[in-house]
Scaffold this motif. Structure first.
Motif, PDB file in Angstrom:
ATOM      1  N   ALA A 175      67.078   6.291 -28.566  1.00  0.00           N
ATOM      2  CA  ALA A 175      65.804   5.609 -28.792  1.00  0.00           C
ATOM      3  C   ALA A 175      64.855   6.485 -29.597  1.00  0.00           C
ATOM      4  CB  ALA A 175      65.173   5.228 -27.456  1.00  0.00           C
ATOM      5  N   ALA A 176      64.860   7.801 -29.309  1.00  0.00           N
ATOM      6  CA  ALA A 176      63.971   8.717 -30.038  1.00  0.00           C
ATOM      7  C   ALA A 176      64.302   8.728 -31.524  1.00  0.00           C
ATOM      8  CB  ALA A 176      64.088  10.122 -29.447  1.00  0.00           C
ATOM      9  N   ARG A 177      65.610   8.709 -31.857  1.00  0.00           N
ATOM     10  CA  ARG A 177      66.017   8.706 -33.269  1.00  0.00           C
ATOM     11  C   ARG A 177      65.620   7.396 -33.942  1.00  0.00           C
ATOM     12  NH1 ARG A 177      70.069  11.442 -35.503  1.00  0.00           N
ATOM     13  NH2 ARG A 177      71.304   9.573 -35.942  1.00  0.00           N
ATOM     14  N   ILE A 178      65.686   6.300 -33.190  1.00  0.00           N
ATOM     15  CA  ILE A 178      65.298   5.007 -33.754  1.00  0.00           C
ATOM     16  C   ILE A 178      63.785   4.926 -33.921  1.00  0.00           C
ATOM     17  CG2 ILE A 178      65.180   2.540 -33.243  1.00  0.00           C
ATOM     18  CD1 ILE A 178      67.956   2.782 -32.004  1.00  0.00           C
ATOM     19  N   PHE A 179      63.058   5.354 -32.878  1.00  0.00           N
ATOM     20  CA  PHE A 179      61.602   5.290 -32.951  1.00  0.00           C
ATOM     21  C   PHE A 179      61.048   6.299 -33.948  1.00  0.00           C
ATOM     22  CE2 PHE A 179      61.856   3.668 -28.372  1.00  0.00           C
ATOM     23  CZ  PHE A 179      61.792   2.351 -28.801  1.00  0.00           C
ATOM     24  N   MET A 187      59.518  10.082 -21.491  1.00  0.00           N
ATOM     25  CA  MET A 187      58.949   8.926 -20.795  1.00  0.00           C
ATOM     26  C   MET A 187      58.324   7.944 -21.797  1.00  0.00           C
ATOM     27  SD  MET A 187      58.648   7.406 -17.999  1.00  0.00           S
ATOM     28  CE  MET A 187      59.123   8.703 -16.847  1.00  0.00           C
ATOM     29  N   THR A 188      57.760   8.484 -22.876  1.00  0.00           N
ATOM     30  CA  THR A 188      57.167   7.616 -23.888  1.00  0.00           C
ATOM     31  C   THR A 188      58.207   6.689 -24.491  1.00  0.00           C
ATOM     32  OG1 THR A 188      55.532   9.318 -24.409  1.00  0.00           O
ATOM     33  CG2 THR A 188      55.855   7.563 -26.034  1.00  0.00           C
ATOM     34  N   ASN A 189      59.390   7.235 -24.812  1.00  0.00           N
ATOM     35  CA  ASN A 189      60.456   6.416 -25.380  1.00  0.00           C
ATOM     36  C   ASN A 189      60.948   5.384 -24.374  1.00  0.00           C
ATOM     37  OD1 ASN A 189      60.471   7.736 -27.880  1.00  0.00           O
ATOM     38  ND2 ASN A 189      61.784   9.359 -27.110  1.00  0.00           N
ATOM     39  N   PHE A 190      60.957   5.744 -23.071  1.00  0.00           N
ATOM     40  CA  PHE A 190      61.366   4.800 -22.038  1.00  0.00           C
ATOM     41  C   PHE A 190      60.402   3.609 -22.006  1.00  0.00           C
ATOM     42  CE2 PHE A 190      61.578   3.228 -17.666  1.00  0.00           C
ATOM     43  CZ  PHE A 190      62.945   3.067 -17.510  1.00  0.00           C
ATOM     44  N   ILE A 191      59.119   3.905 -22.092  1.00  0.00           N
ATOM     45  CA  ILE A 191      58.115   2.833 -22.087  1.00  0.00           C
ATOM     46  C   ILE A 191      58.248   1.967 -23.343  1.00  0.00           C
ATOM     47  CG2 ILE A 191      55.633   2.367 -22.161  1.00  0.00           C
ATOM     48  CD1 ILE A 191      55.226   4.887 -20.474  1.00  0.00           C
ATOM     49  N   ARG A 192      58.525   2.603 -24.476  1.00  0.00           N
ATOM     50  CA  ARG A 192      58.691   1.833 -25.712  1.00  0.00           C
ATOM     51  C   ARG A 192      59.927   0.947 -25.642  1.00  0.00           C
ATOM     52  NH1 ARG A 192      57.482   5.864 -30.750  1.00  0.00           N
ATOM     53  NH2 ARG A 192      57.653   3.900 -31.891  1.00  0.00           N
ATOM     54  N   LEU A 193      60.969   1.426 -24.956  1.00  0.00           N
ATOM     55  CA  LEU A 193      62.145   0.578 -24.747  1.00  0.00           C
ATOM     56  C   LEU A 193      61.811  -0.613 -23.858  1.00  0.00           C
ATOM     57  CD1 LEU A 193      65.108   3.098 -24.263  1.00  0.00           C
ATOM     58  CD2 LEU A 193      64.822   1.426 -26.086  1.00  0.00           C
ATOM     59  N   LEU A 194      60.995  -0.358 -22.842  1.00  0.00           N
ATOM     60  CA  LEU A 194      60.579  -1.453 -21.960  1.00  0.00           C
ATOM     61  C   LEU A 194      59.775  -2.496 -22.738  1.00  0.00           C
ATOM     62  CD1 LEU A 194      59.567   0.386 -18.658  1.00  0.00           C
ATOM     63  CD2 LEU A 194      61.694  -0.819 -19.167  1.00  0.00           C
ATOM     64  N   LYS A 195      59.000  -2.054 -23.715  1.00  0.00           N
ATOM     65  CA  LYS A 195      58.221  -2.999 -24.516  1.00  0.00           C
ATOM     66  C   LYS A 195      59.139  -3.887 -25.351  1.00  0.00           C
ATOM     67  CE  LYS A 195      53.981  -0.243 -24.863  1.00  0.00           C
ATOM     68  NZ  LYS A 195      53.054   0.481 -25.770  1.00  0.00           N
ATOM     69  N   LEU A 196      60.291  -3.323 -25.778  1.00  0.00           N
ATOM     70  CA  LEU A 196      61.255  -4.142 -26.495  1.00  0.00           C
ATOM     71  C   LEU A 196      61.863  -5.207 -25.587  1.00  0.00           C
ATOM     72  CD1 LEU A 196      63.200  -1.539 -28.696  1.00  0.00           C
ATOM     73  CD2 LEU A 196      61.572  -3.254 -29.456  1.00  0.00           C
ATOM     74  N   TYR A 252      70.126  -1.780 -20.461  1.00  0.00           N
ATOM     75  CA  TYR A 252      69.723  -2.685 -19.378  1.00  0.00           C
ATOM     76  C   TYR A 252      70.748  -2.688 -18.257  1.00  0.00           C
ATOM     77  CZ  TYR A 252      68.924  -7.056 -16.880  1.00  0.00           C
ATOM     78  OH  TYR A 252      68.742  -7.996 -15.901  1.00  0.00           O
ATOM     79  N   LEU A 253      72.038  -2.840 -18.616  1.00  0.00           N
ATOM     80  CA  LEU A 253      73.076  -2.967 -17.587  1.00  0.00           C
ATOM     81  C   LEU A 253      73.279  -1.681 -16.803  1.00  0.00           C
ATOM     82  CD1 LEU A 253      75.966  -5.088 -19.179  1.00  0.00           C
ATOM     83  CD2 LEU A 253      74.554  -5.664 -17.210  1.00  0.00           C
ATOM     84  N   ASN A 254      73.361  -0.557 -17.491  1.00  0.00           N
ATOM     85  CA  ASN A 254      73.759   0.700 -16.847  1.00  0.00           C
ATOM     86  C   ASN A 254      72.604   1.606 -16.477  1.00  0.00           C
ATOM     87  OD1 ASN A 254      76.305  -0.239 -17.273  1.00  0.00           O
ATOM     88  ND2 ASN A 254      76.902   1.299 -18.762  1.00  0.00           N
ATOM     89  N   VAL A 255      71.415   1.339 -17.004  1.00  0.00           N
ATOM     90  CA  VAL A 255      70.274   2.217 -16.718  1.00  0.00           C
ATOM     91  C   VAL A 255      69.162   1.467 -15.986  1.00  0.00           C
ATOM     92  CG1 VAL A 255      68.507   3.715 -17.720  1.00  0.00           C
ATOM     93  CG2 VAL A 255      70.804   3.694 -18.700  1.00  0.00           C
ATOM     94  N   LEU A 256      68.625   0.460 -16.636  1.00  0.00           N
ATOM     95  CA  LEU A 256      67.459  -0.226 -16.080  1.00  0.00           C
ATOM     96  C   LEU A 256      67.812  -1.049 -14.847  1.00  0.00           C
ATOM     97  CD1 LEU A 256      64.450  -0.664 -16.548  1.00  0.00           C
ATOM     98  CD2 LEU A 256      65.021  -2.624 -18.004  1.00  0.00           C
ATOM     99  N   LEU A 257      68.915  -1.777 -14.908  1.00  0.00           N
ATOM    100  CA  LEU A 257      69.292  -2.664 -13.793  1.00  0.00           C
ATOM    101  C   LEU A 257      69.558  -1.901 -12.497  1.00  0.00           C
ATOM    102  CD1 LEU A 257      69.725  -5.643 -13.126  1.00  0.00           C
ATOM    103  CD2 LEU A 257      72.129  -5.364 -13.744  1.00  0.00           C
TER     104      LEU A 257
END
Length: 577
Positions: free
Chosen positions: A310-314, A1-10, A133-138
């Protein structure tokens, strides 16, 4: 969930574009649901009116249908345009963020990471977030908005049908995605690891193609690549198989729900509690309502993969050092000495590279490091440059103002004070001027030419038709090894660092050029502290002191001439027959 929130911040810099795309996508879904329901009612009503031979107002429903069709078409076009533009904006944000992170990583983190793995994080992992964004968030946003709206209209007609439809939507949109997300949470990380390993294997195969051919090991390397590819493909197949199964299950639930709604509504039509034409409308309404959650299973299948990427990038971002908080030491123009105190370094528990090394190098002193292979020369320089972390002991810079632990300096500050001419020097695919200006971006053409002449490249440069604009090719393939070495020396001459490290600077040079280069280095860098790794007697004779390392320890510190007189082993070490 932390990585999801960090993606949202991007996503925050482009939140307006992302929300507009979500609004248009939701409008498209609702328009499609309404269009199918009203079309069902209109066709059934027209058929009933024809059978009963009565007139009906078909202008109003036809106008509504046409309006919804236009809304759906326009919103679909706008949604594709906006969401794809938002995707590219978000992707550029992620790419810039990853590259900025890599550029800020300190040398330890870069050296400890496999280059192919870093490339994989920049390419594969960023590409995995391409569809976040297209396949997950949207789909999640669309479902959260459109389901309450659909349920509100459906419950106004029949609460029982609404309850049945809502239960089915929860199964398709929550239960199935949650199950798939939990199932692929661990395998997604393994998939990213296998992808990185496969890329590393392929990279090694390409870089080592010559050695593999010489040792007839190409087939063995191909087998390793095939095994890595098979493991990666197994993870891909599992994900695609789960997606196919979820699509089939969703279709089954959709058809059963529509059938259940018909079973609920038929008695109501028989008892004339609802009009017969509303049976068709509600059945198609139920069928169309599943479009609100149709993409959720796929979203939750891709979510673990996106979060793993995202975890590997963060993870790289979390490695960023606290360089921004470190003070900048303005001693660039001062003469600097170096003090190594009780330096120990082990590559593993059984392999000690350095043991209790104590060395003091005075400012402006010219020092040579000699010793057999594996004696710790390169390790000592790697510790000085920050390429390896100091495990035990400390390295201090000595100036008239006092001493400072080198680890207190930021990476940029450290390299303002330090210039290294490595034995393996990379030549970039650019012009000669571009390669030289990596060392001094503001250098004029005259300064570049002067540095080339000092590095004994003047005659070669004069023969080049394009001069400084001559392209050197990938990895400097158009220049010889000796020319590449002199280009590296020219880069070092352009800098104004207080400390210069030369690793075998005369290697691959002919005798005449070697003498000229040595004279230039000694004259131009007379006010610099020079540390050179060499076994060249000519270069050693110009050094103030020679530090002789053996088995990770300092065996002797003296002048070259004194060691020749007193140490027979030293003679055999530096004498070439």
């Amino acid at each position: 969930m932390t990585n999801f929130i960090r993606l949202l911040k991007l996503c925050k810099p482009h939140a307006g574009m992302l929300l507009l795309g979500a609004f248009l996508s939701t409008l498209t879904v609702l328009a499609n649901v309404g269009l199918l329901a009203i079309s069902g009612w209109f066709l059934a009503a027209m058929a009933a009116a024809g059978i009963a031979s009565v007139h009906m107002n078909y202008f109003t429903p036809a106008g509504v249908i046409r309006f919804l069709a236009i809304v759906r078409t326009a919103s679909r076009y706008g949604e594709r345009l906006i969401t794809h533009n938002a995707t590219f904006l978000l992707l550029s944000e992620i790419r810039v963020s990853v590259f900025a992170t890599l550029s800020k990583l300190n040398n330890v983190d870069l050296a400890m990471s496999r280059s192919a793995d870093l490339v994989s994080r920049m390419q594969d992992d960023v590409d995995a977030l391409d569809t976040f964004y297209l396949n997950v968030l949207l789909p999640i946003i669309v479902a959260l908005i459109s389901i309450p709206v659909v349920m509100l209209f459906m419950s106004a007609y029949n609460p029982n049908v609404a309850l049945l439809c809502f239960s089915s939507l929860m199964i398709v949109g929550v239960v199935v995605p949650a199950f798939l997300g939990h199932k692929f949470n661990k395998t997604a990380a393994q998939e990213r690891v296998q992808s990185a390993l496969l890329r590393a294997q392929l990279s090694d195969s390409l870089k080592g193609a010559r050695e593999l051919a010489l040792y007839q090991a190409s087939a063995q390397q191909r087998n390793q690549c095939n095994k890595a590819s098979e493991l990666y493909n197994q993870h891909i197949q599992k994900r695609h198989g789960a997606l196919a199964n979820s699509d089939g299950f969703t279709l089954l639930i959709t058809q059963l729900t529509m059938l259940g709604s018909i079973i609920i509504l038929v008695p109501l039509v028989s008892s004339a509690e609802i009009a017969n034409v509303e049976l068709a409308m509600m059945s198609l309404f139920v069928l169309a309502s599943f479009e609100t959650v149709l993409n959720l299973p796929n979203a939750f299948i891709q979510l673990p993969s996106a979060l793993s990427a995202a975890a590997r990038i963060f993870e790289l971002e979390d490695k960023l050092s606290d360089d921004v908080d470190k003070p900048t030491v303005d001693v660039k123009n001062l003469p600097l000495g170096i003090n190594f105190t009780d330096i120990d370094y082990c590559y593993n528990t059984q392999n000690s590279a350095l043991s209790k090394v104590n060395i003091t190098i005075k400012a402006k002193q010219k020092i040579a490091l000699v010793g057999p292979s594996g004696s710790g020369k390169s390790t000592l320089i790697n510790l000085l440059s920050g390429l390896w972390p100091v495990q035990h002991g400390q390295i201090e810079l000595l100036s008239e103002q006092g001493s400072i632990n080198i680890n207190q300096l930021s990476t940029d500050n450290r390299y303002e004070l330090l210039t290294i001419v490595a034995q393996q020097h990379h030549i970039f695919d650019g012009t000669l001027a571009q390669n030289l200006r990596y060392a001094m971006p503001t250098a004029s053409d005259e300064a570049l030419i002067r540095a080339c002449e000092q590095a004994q490249l003047g005659s070669w440069l004069a023969q080049l038709p394009d001069g400084l604009k001559t392209r050197l090719g990938t990895a400097g393939r158009t220049v010889s090894q000796g020319q590449a070495r002199r280009i590296a020396i020219a880069q070092a001459l352009l800098r104004n660092s207080a400390i210069v490290v030369l690793d075998e600077p005369t290697e691959s040079l002919d005798n005449q050029t070697k003498h000229a280069v040595i004279d230039t280095v000694m004259n131009v860098m007379a006010d610099k502290t020079i540390i050179t790794i060499t076994h060249d007697p000519q270069l050693l004779s110009t050094m103030d002191q020679v530090i002789w390392l053996e088995n990770g320890e300092v065996r002797a510190v003296n002048s070259h001439q004194s060691l020749l007189k007193t140490e027979p082993d030293y003679i055999s070490l530096v004498t070439r027959f």
